[in-house]
Design an enzyme around this catalytic site. Sequence first.
Site, PDB file in Angstrom:
ATOM      1  CB  CYS A   2      -0.863   0.034   1.247  1.00  0.00           C
ATOM      2  SG  CYS A   2      -1.871  -1.418   1.436  1.00  0.00           S
ATOM      3  CD1 TRP A  76      -0.124  -5.410  -4.027  1.00  0.00           C
ATOM      4  CD2 TRP A  76       0.147  -6.338  -2.016  1.00  0.00           C
ATOM      5  NE1 TRP A  76       0.446  -6.630  -4.207  1.00  0.00           N
ATOM      6  CE2 TRP A  76       0.628  -7.234  -2.998  1.00  0.00           C
ATOM      7  CE3 TRP A  76       0.220  -6.716  -0.676  1.00  0.00           C
ATOM      8  CZ2 TRP A  76       1.167  -8.468  -2.685  1.00  0.00           C
ATOM      9  CZ3 TRP A  76       0.775  -7.957  -0.367  1.00  0.00           C
ATOM     10  CH2 TRP A  76       1.237  -8.814  -1.358  1.00  0.00           C
ATOM     11  CG  ASN A 100       1.931   0.338   4.111  1.00  0.00           C
ATOM     12  OD1 ASN A 100       1.697  -0.849   3.866  1.00  0.00           O
ATOM     13  ND2 ASN A 100       3.119   0.868   3.976  1.00  0.00           N
ATOM     14  N   GLY A 101       0.058  -1.749   6.051  1.00  0.00           N
ATOM     15  CA  GLY A 101       0.518  -2.697   7.064  1.00  0.00           C
ATOM     16  C   GLY A 101      -0.582  -3.675   7.423  1.00  0.00           C
ATOM     17  CD  GLU A 481      17.889 -11.297  -9.814  1.00  0.00           C
ATOM     18  OE1 GLU A 481      17.395 -11.972  -8.906  1.00  0.00           O
ATOM     19  OE2 GLU A 481      17.418 -10.197 -10.160  1.00  0.00           O
ATOM     20  CE  LYS A 485      14.464  -9.515 -11.591  1.00  0.00           C
ATOM     21  NZ  LYS A 485      14.937  -8.943 -10.364  1.00  0.00           N
ATOM     22  CD  GLU A 488      10.590 -10.125  -9.946  1.00  0.00           C
ATOM     23  OE1 GLU A 488      10.220  -9.309  -9.122  1.00  0.00           O
ATOM     24  OE2 GLU A 488      11.740 -10.117 -10.444  1.00  0.00           O
TER      25      GLU A 488
HETATM   26  C1  F6R Z   1      12.548  -9.073  -7.402  1.00  0.00           C
HETATM   27  C2  F6R Z   1      12.488  -8.231  -6.243  1.00  0.00           C
HETATM   28  C3  F6R Z   1      12.203  -8.862  -4.937  1.00  0.00           C
HETATM   29  C4  F6R Z   1      13.008  -8.153  -3.830  1.00  0.00           C
HETATM   30  C5  F6R Z   1      12.607  -8.697  -2.458  1.00  0.00           C
HETATM   31  C6  F6R Z   1      13.393  -8.046  -1.345  1.00  0.00           C
HETATM   32  O1  F6R Z   1      12.847  -8.363  -8.557  1.00  0.00           O
HETATM   33  O2  F6R Z   1      12.640  -7.035  -6.331  1.00  0.00           O
HETATM   34  O3  F6R Z   1      12.455 -10.218  -4.954  1.00  0.00           O
HETATM   35  O4  F6R Z   1      14.366  -8.342  -4.066  1.00  0.00           O
HETATM   36  O5  F6R Z   1      11.244  -8.461  -2.240  1.00  0.00           O
HETATM   37  O6  F6R Z   1      13.179  -6.679  -1.304  1.00  0.00           O
HETATM   38  P1  F6R Z   1      14.201  -5.707  -0.602  1.00  0.00           P
HETATM   39  O7  F6R Z   1      15.467  -5.762  -1.375  1.00  0.00           O
HETATM   40  O8  F6R Z   1      13.547  -4.359  -0.660  1.00  0.00           O
HETATM   41  O9  F6R Z   1      14.377  -6.214   0.784  1.00  0.00           O
END
Ligand code: F6R
Length: 610
Positions: A2, A76, A100-101, A481, A485, A488
């Site tokens: 959110c 969200w 949010n939360g 990775e 990618k 996603e």
């Molecule tokens: C994928 C992506 C997520 C984040 C994960 C952790 O492209 O962005 O998998 O890497 O949600 O998020 P952070 O790095 O903000 O802790």
Amino acid sequence: MCGIVGYVGPRDCSDVLVSALQKLEYRGYDSAGIAVFDENDAITTVKTEGKLQNLKDKLQIVGKPNGHVGIGHTRWATHGEPSDVNSHPHSGARVTIVHNGIIENYQEIKSFLVGKGREFLSETDTEVVAQLLDFYYDGNPIATIDKVMGEVVGSFALGIMFKDFPDRVFAVRRESPLIVGVADGEAFIASDVPAILQYTKDYYLLEHDEIATLTNDGVSFVDKYLNPIEKELKTADWDQEAAEKGGYPHFMIKEINEQPEAIRTTIMPRIKDNLPNLEECGITLEMLKGFKSVTIVACGTAMHAGMVGKYVIEDLARIPVNVDIASEFRYRNPIVGDGDLVIIISQSGETADSLAALRLAKQKGAKILAIVNAKGSSIAREADMLIYTLAGPEIAVASTKAYITQISVMYLFAFELALANETISVAECQQLTESLQKMPEAVKYVIDNTNEVCKKIGSKLITADSLLYIGRGLDYALSMEGSLKLKEVSYIHSESYAAGELKHGTISLIEDGMPVIAVATQTDLIEKTISNVVEVKSRGANVILVCTEACEQKMKEGIANYKVVIPNTHELLMPITAVVPLQILAYYTAIHKGNDPDQPRNLAKSVTVE
Ligand code: F6R
């Protein structure tokens, strides 16, 4: 996740709220809404399921509330499906809020309120908070917020308006992020800095359980004991342009193209005389001596950056490294403590599981190093040592430039750790650091020279139901990775496998025409990888090879259906350049499928709930 915004000031509040919400779209959402005090000091709420365009259309139809004080939200969905009625803002008779939360004890509070004769319109935990605020409201907003804070359990950031106070917005947070922006005669709240950059760069970071009051005379804060407090004003070093597309069709491809600069900005201030130097981050060689073990904890892409870190730290510093998924680590009574180093990697610095993992490891006595992109975020503030990745704002949900800067920092850190523990010589370290400094140029070359071939391969992948990524060693870490990618943004199923593991089960999936992306950048492993490529090819796979020139020379003609060849660099550093074609391939596959790569379905940028 959110997004929250709020505004008090002379501008048209509805316009400010919608425009600020637009800057938070990257966080991912499925509905949106605003609530504004209108010219009669009544609160008008307009909200709808779907994208912000739906909200704009609805505002056109029902009429934009005219006013100067209001709150807005992109939701969200967590509790209750995406729908108009579940969208925020939510209200009690005298209170309207955005949230949010997650309120963990909302069922309990709801039962209590139902027992008092209250009725609920939505399925959300947020409406429960709105009703509880209304239930306790006694004419004093701050005391009411404080009372409710004492009863709710969970993580939250709230923007609140009380009907009796049409000139102000209140804000409070616990765990979930919230900033308070200020400019001459106006004030803002937002979940993240990009939302307000179009109006101001000056902001305060709201701390846990502090309450902010925004009026057009200024902003005031009280701490959790309700004592007035002065807070340090921060100035964002990101400008509005950095948070916009700048001529690119999508943030994802813009951010891929920003990678050379992001690496340069991240590594150069931490290199002196061709050696890593982390003093700028307050980290000395002395502090890195004698760790028994290293555990890297993170989620998603950040965890994949940790996988690269494992290979590099073990190779150079000869310290055992575990890589753990934060949501597993935090519930497993992990073995870390005094003498161990725990590295938390996070772009947002607010990921709920990573933050919980940090706190657990700290409580167990481990030293915490955070590698974080978002300045002043919770993970950044709670760590013992901190290295910022200086990637700038990453807006696309799929992480690209954050990943590349995370691994660049992992390299620098591994070099420094190895130097501190004397497992490499100064000369070796200088050689590695020199090679690292060449990476921005190398990445630029790879972006410029693999774009077209990746675009073409992407067009061939769109009919695939499923594909495999394979590699060995660092190439396996990288395949993870690449696979994430693609999943996603293209919504095509894929798995990454250590190439040598295929024979133990997964090879049975290979059938005629199945795409297999083989990553081969490590010459010492190339013979083994070639065998695996031949095995899948002979079972009908369409092989897409991402390899270095050196590895290509070892391959027989015709082994791959498509090849993406990238220049040789220092082999230990290859993930930095080899990730680029995997990112570009994912991007174009999404584009060929007609998907929006910046806001993939079901995903949120900053995962601040479990
Ligand atoms: C994928 C992506 C997520 C984040 C994960 C952790 O492209 O962005 O998998 O890497 O949600 O998020 P952070 O790095 O903000 O802790």
